[in-house]
Design a protein around this motif. Structure first.
Motif, PDB file in Angstrom:
ATOM      1  N   LYS A 113     -27.033 -10.225  -9.355  1.00 21.61           N
ATOM      2  CA  LYS A 113     -26.942  -9.476  -8.098  1.00 21.61           C
ATOM      3  C   LYS A 113     -28.148  -8.542  -7.948  1.00 21.61           C
ATOM      4  O   LYS A 113     -28.733  -8.428  -6.868  1.00 21.61           O
ATOM      5  N   ARG A 114     -28.539  -7.892  -9.038  1.00 21.10           N
ATOM      6  CA  ARG A 114     -29.659  -6.963  -8.995  1.00 21.10           C
ATOM      7  C   ARG A 114     -30.980  -7.693  -8.727  1.00 21.10           C
ATOM      8  O   ARG A 114     -31.761  -7.294  -7.856  1.00 21.10           O
ATOM      9  N   LEU A 115     -31.219  -8.798  -9.442  1.00 18.71           N
ATOM     10  CA  LEU A 115     -32.474  -9.528  -9.271  1.00 18.71           C
ATOM     11  C   LEU A 115     -32.530 -10.240  -7.928  1.00 18.71           C
ATOM     12  O   LEU A 115     -33.582 -10.355  -7.315  1.00 18.71           O
ATOM     13  N   ARG A 116     -31.396 -10.697  -7.466  1.00 23.56           N
ATOM     14  CA  ARG A 116     -31.369 -11.363  -6.154  1.00 23.56           C
ATOM     15  C   ARG A 116     -31.693 -10.368  -5.044  1.00 23.56           C
ATOM     16  O   ARG A 116     -32.417 -10.701  -4.106  1.00 23.56           O
ATOM     17  N   ARG A 117     -31.148  -9.167  -5.170  1.00 22.52           N
ATOM     18  CA  ARG A 117     -31.438  -8.129  -4.172  1.00 22.52           C
ATOM     19  C   ARG A 117     -32.932  -7.835  -4.137  1.00 22.52           C
ATOM     20  O   ARG A 117     -33.519  -7.627  -3.080  1.00 22.52           O
ATOM     21  N   LEU A 118     -33.547  -7.843  -5.303  1.00 20.20           N
ATOM     22  CA  LEU A 118     -34.976  -7.571  -5.396  1.00 20.20           C
ATOM     23  C   LEU A 118     -35.809  -8.691  -4.801  1.00 20.20           C
ATOM     24  O   LEU A 118     -36.781  -8.443  -4.092  1.00 20.20           O
ATOM     25  N   THR A 119     -35.424  -9.942  -5.072  1.00 18.39           N
ATOM     26  CA  THR A 119     -36.286 -11.071  -4.727  1.00 18.39           C
ATOM     27  C   THR A 119     -35.970 -11.721  -3.383  1.00 18.39           C
ATOM     28  O   THR A 119     -36.819 -12.408  -2.828  1.00 18.39           O
ATOM     29  N   ALA A 120     -34.766 -11.520  -2.856  1.00 14.86           N
ATOM     30  CA  ALA A 120     -34.383 -12.239  -1.636  1.00 14.86           C
ATOM     31  C   ALA A 120     -35.186 -11.796  -0.420  1.00 14.86           C
ATOM     32  O   ALA A 120     -35.686 -12.622   0.347  1.00 14.86           O
ATOM     33  N   ALA A 121     -35.334 -10.484  -0.223  1.00 16.99           N
ATOM     34  CA  ALA A 121     -36.025  -9.994   0.977  1.00 16.99           C
ATOM     35  C   ALA A 121     -37.473 -10.466   1.065  1.00 16.99           C
ATOM     36  O   ALA A 121     -37.928 -10.889   2.131  1.00 16.99           O
ATOM     37  N   LEU A 132     -23.162 -28.351   1.785  1.00 20.23           N
ATOM     38  CA  LEU A 132     -23.584 -27.437   0.728  1.00 20.23           C
ATOM     39  C   LEU A 132     -25.006 -27.731   0.237  1.00 20.23           C
ATOM     40  O   LEU A 132     -25.250 -27.803  -0.973  1.00 20.23           O
ATOM     41  N   PRO A 133     -25.975 -27.889   1.124  1.00 19.05           N
ATOM     42  CA  PRO A 133     -27.324 -28.236   0.654  1.00 19.05           C
ATOM     43  C   PRO A 133     -27.976 -27.145  -0.187  1.00 19.05           C
ATOM     44  O   PRO A 133     -28.842 -27.431  -1.008  1.00 19.05           O
ATOM     45  N   PHE A 134     -27.548 -25.886   0.024  1.00 21.46           N
ATOM     46  CA  PHE A 134     -28.112 -24.781  -0.747  1.00 21.46           C
ATOM     47  C   PHE A 134     -27.041 -24.089  -1.591  1.00 21.46           C
ATOM     48  O   PHE A 134     -27.232 -22.967  -2.046  1.00 21.46           O
ATOM     49  N   GLY A 135     -25.905 -24.760  -1.804  1.00 25.03           N
ATOM     50  CA  GLY A 135     -24.814 -24.150  -2.535  1.00 25.03           C
ATOM     51  C   GLY A 135     -24.000 -23.236  -1.637  1.00 25.03           C
ATOM     52  O   GLY A 135     -23.996 -23.367  -0.413  1.00 25.03           O
ATOM     53  N   ALA A 136     -23.299 -22.284  -2.248  1.00 23.25           N
ATOM     54  CA  ALA A 136     -22.479 -21.329  -1.489  1.00 23.25           C
ATOM     55  C   ALA A 136     -22.163 -20.158  -2.399  1.00 23.25           C
ATOM     56  O   ALA A 136     -22.387 -20.207  -3.612  1.00 23.25           O
ATOM     57  N   GLY A 137     -21.649 -19.097  -1.798  1.00 20.41           N
ATOM     58  CA  GLY A 137     -21.249 -17.946  -2.577  1.00 20.41           C
ATOM     59  C   GLY A 137     -22.419 -17.058  -2.965  1.00 20.41           C
ATOM     60  O   GLY A 137     -23.527 -17.170  -2.426  1.00 20.41           O
ATOM     61  N   SER A 138     -22.184 -16.197  -3.944  1.00 22.92           N
ATOM     62  CA  SER A 138     -23.178 -15.193  -4.327  1.00 22.92           C
ATOM     63  C   SER A 138     -24.425 -15.818  -4.939  1.00 22.92           C
ATOM     64  O   SER A 138     -25.490 -15.188  -4.957  1.00 22.92           O
ATOM     65  N   ARG A 139     -24.308 -17.050  -5.439  1.00 22.18           N
ATOM     66  CA  ARG A 139     -25.455 -17.698  -6.091  1.00 22.18           C
ATOM     67  C   ARG A 139     -26.086 -18.784  -5.210  1.00 22.18           C
ATOM     68  O   ARG A 139     -26.795 -19.652  -5.712  1.00 22.18           O
TER      69      ARG A 139
END
Length: 494
Positions: free
Chosen positions: A141-149, A429-436
């Motif tokens: 969750k922490r790394l995704r928040r950093l890298t997603a934007a 679901l080409p990119f999956g789903a959920g938090s990941r």
């Protein structure tokens, strides 16, 4: 007579012994993994077959995907055990449950309390235990928040759209002058250049070629049997990872030296963000964490986009009515453009309604990532069956996307099936789903749309072997890597 009788008896005993051995081998995984469960959990396991010891169902999986009929693997489960949508198997070295229907898929992907990443150890060794597929929920969750934007945010997409378009225009022009090319190979080089710029501000041709070459070897080992012996794909993939890590280590060290000597950076990129980020306790990422995240992002950020560009182009060339409709939409966008405007805008990208359907249909038919791995954190009941704690759960996207009850005539490429259609949760679901879910999905769609925009307006593809077979591992692609010529139209639209 007595000799003949003795030989016959010995042959009979040998046959019985061989049959007994075969029975024991066939049921070895049952003894290893099911017998330890209590009777109630054993009775409520999904139907299925754990296969042979150590190998499990991997031979039939690899045989199906190398035969040209990859769907025969899951069809064998459906034919033997019925359309339950959930089956037990032994895959990639672990007792597993395969889910193939929308609702169980959605549940597994979105219920973080019950399921955690469950990628095989062999895959973690290739992609990295500190990458997104190996870290805990909180770390993710922490790394995704950093890298997603920096990858998916509105500001980032607005920033990158010009760079992507410039490289697409340049690449198409170059390919049209080259004659015969491996279309998918050139597309992967294009998408790799884009992701390298976003993450490392790098446009060094030697570095890009070296990295892309090693990634190709790495990916061939991801879906292979984990046999670490010379000559096998997995062994070659481990060597490729070692080379990739060495290259990234040198880049990280160089960037740290720039920080210490206060050398000004040309622009902030993902590497800078990873070097600077701190958690609530002031802890920064170490080199291993940075390298694994980079290795994962650079791989995912070019491999899927390049392949989907290729397949969308092939499908459109094979279906002229869809090609013409997509082209007319792009011509209309250009026609409405203010005279002073140079290049595409995000607003225009969001007006590409039909092209978006073309991309979604390509993602569905091809299903670039056929499966993701989870692990049950405790016993879980789904569809009346028990998934035991510690068992792997394989979300089999390919079967969902090619289910005739969800998508009639599922192997037919038909963008019109998306007219007024909103897929139910878990059925696309080409990119999956959920938090990941894949954090780069918006960037990927933007890249694909920009490429198709310019291709449709100004070029056509001539495949040299249009009837050649498809290879399905590690990802679907023509066995000749789409040997083709890119032809410039005599009367380009822009």
């Amino acid at each position: 007579m007595e000799l003949a009788s003795s030989v016959s008896s010995a042959s009979f005993l040998m046959l019985v012994a061989l049959m007994a051995l075969a029975w024991l081998l066939k049921h070895a995984n049952w003894y290893l993994y099911e017998i330890r469960l209590d009777e109630e959990r054993r009775r409520s396991l999904p139907p299925g077959d754990l296969g042979w010891p150590f190998i499990g169902n991997m031979w039939s999986f690899l045989r199906a995907f190398k035969s040209g009929d990859p769907d025969s693997f899951m069809s064998s489960f459906i034919n033997r055990f019925g359309r339950t949508g959930i089956y037990k198997a032994f895959m990639f070295g672990s007792p597993s449950v395969i889910v193939t229907m929308p609702e169980p898929c959605r549940r597994v992907l979105t219920d973080d309390e019950k399921f955690q990443p469950g990628w095989p150890v062999s895959t973690l060794k290739l992609i990295g235990k500190k990458s997104f597929i190996g870290i805990s929920y909180e770390e993710h969750k922490r790394l995704r928040r950093l890298t997603a934007a920096p990858v998916n945010g509105h500001e980032a997409l607005s920033l990158y759209i010009g760079y992507i378009e410039e490289n697409v225009i340049s690449a198409l022009h170059k390919w049209s002058k080259m004659g015969q090319i491996e279309f998918v190979t050139e597309l992967r080089k294009l998408t790799f250049r884009i992701i390298m710029y976003i993450f490392l501000s790098s446009e060094s041709e030697p570095v890009m070629e070296a990295l892309e070459r090693e990634y190709t070897t790495l990916n061939h080992g991801v879906r292979a049997m984990a046999i670490n012996l010379p000559g096998f794909a997995y062994h070659k993939a481990l060597k490729a990872r070692k080379k990739l890590v060495a290259i990234f280590q040198s880049i990280v060290e160089e960037r740290r030296n720039q920080e210490e000597t206060k050398v000004p950076a040309k622009k902030k990129d993902m590497m800078d963000a990873l070097l600077e980020v701190e958690d609530e306790n002031g802890r920064k990422l170490n080199d291993e964490e940075i390298i694994d995240v980079l290795l994962m992002y650079l791989n995912a950020g070019h491999e899927s986009s390049g392949h989907i560009m290729m397949w969308a182009t092939i499908f459109l060339q094979e279906n002229q009515e869809f090609l013409q409709k997509a082209k007319e939409e792009q011509e209309e966008i250009v026609k409405k453009r203010p005279p002073a405007q140079k290049g595409l805008t995000l607003k225009e990208f969001r007006q590409m309604e039909y092209l978006s359907k073309v991309i979604d249909e390509t993602l569905r038919v091809i299903t670039f990532s056929l499966v993701v791995f989870r692990e049950a954190k405790s016993d879980v009941r789904i569809n009346g069956y028990t998934i035991p704690q510690g068992w792997k759960v394989l979300v089999w996207f390919r079967t969902v996307h090619l289910d005739p009850e969800i998508y009639p005539n599922p192997k037919k490429f038909d963008p019109s099936r998306w007219d007024g259609y909103t897929p139910k949760a878990g059925s696309f679901l080409p990119f999956g789903a959920g938090s990941r879910m894949c954090p780069g999905n918006d960037l990927a769609k933007l890249e694909i749309a920009i490429f198709l925009h310019h291709f449709l307006l100004n070029y056509r593809l001539e495949r040299l072997n249009p009837g050649c077979a498809t290879r399905y591992l590690p990802h679907p692609r023509p066995i000749d890597n789409c040997l083709a010529r890119v032809r410039a139209l005599s009367s380009p639209s822009v």
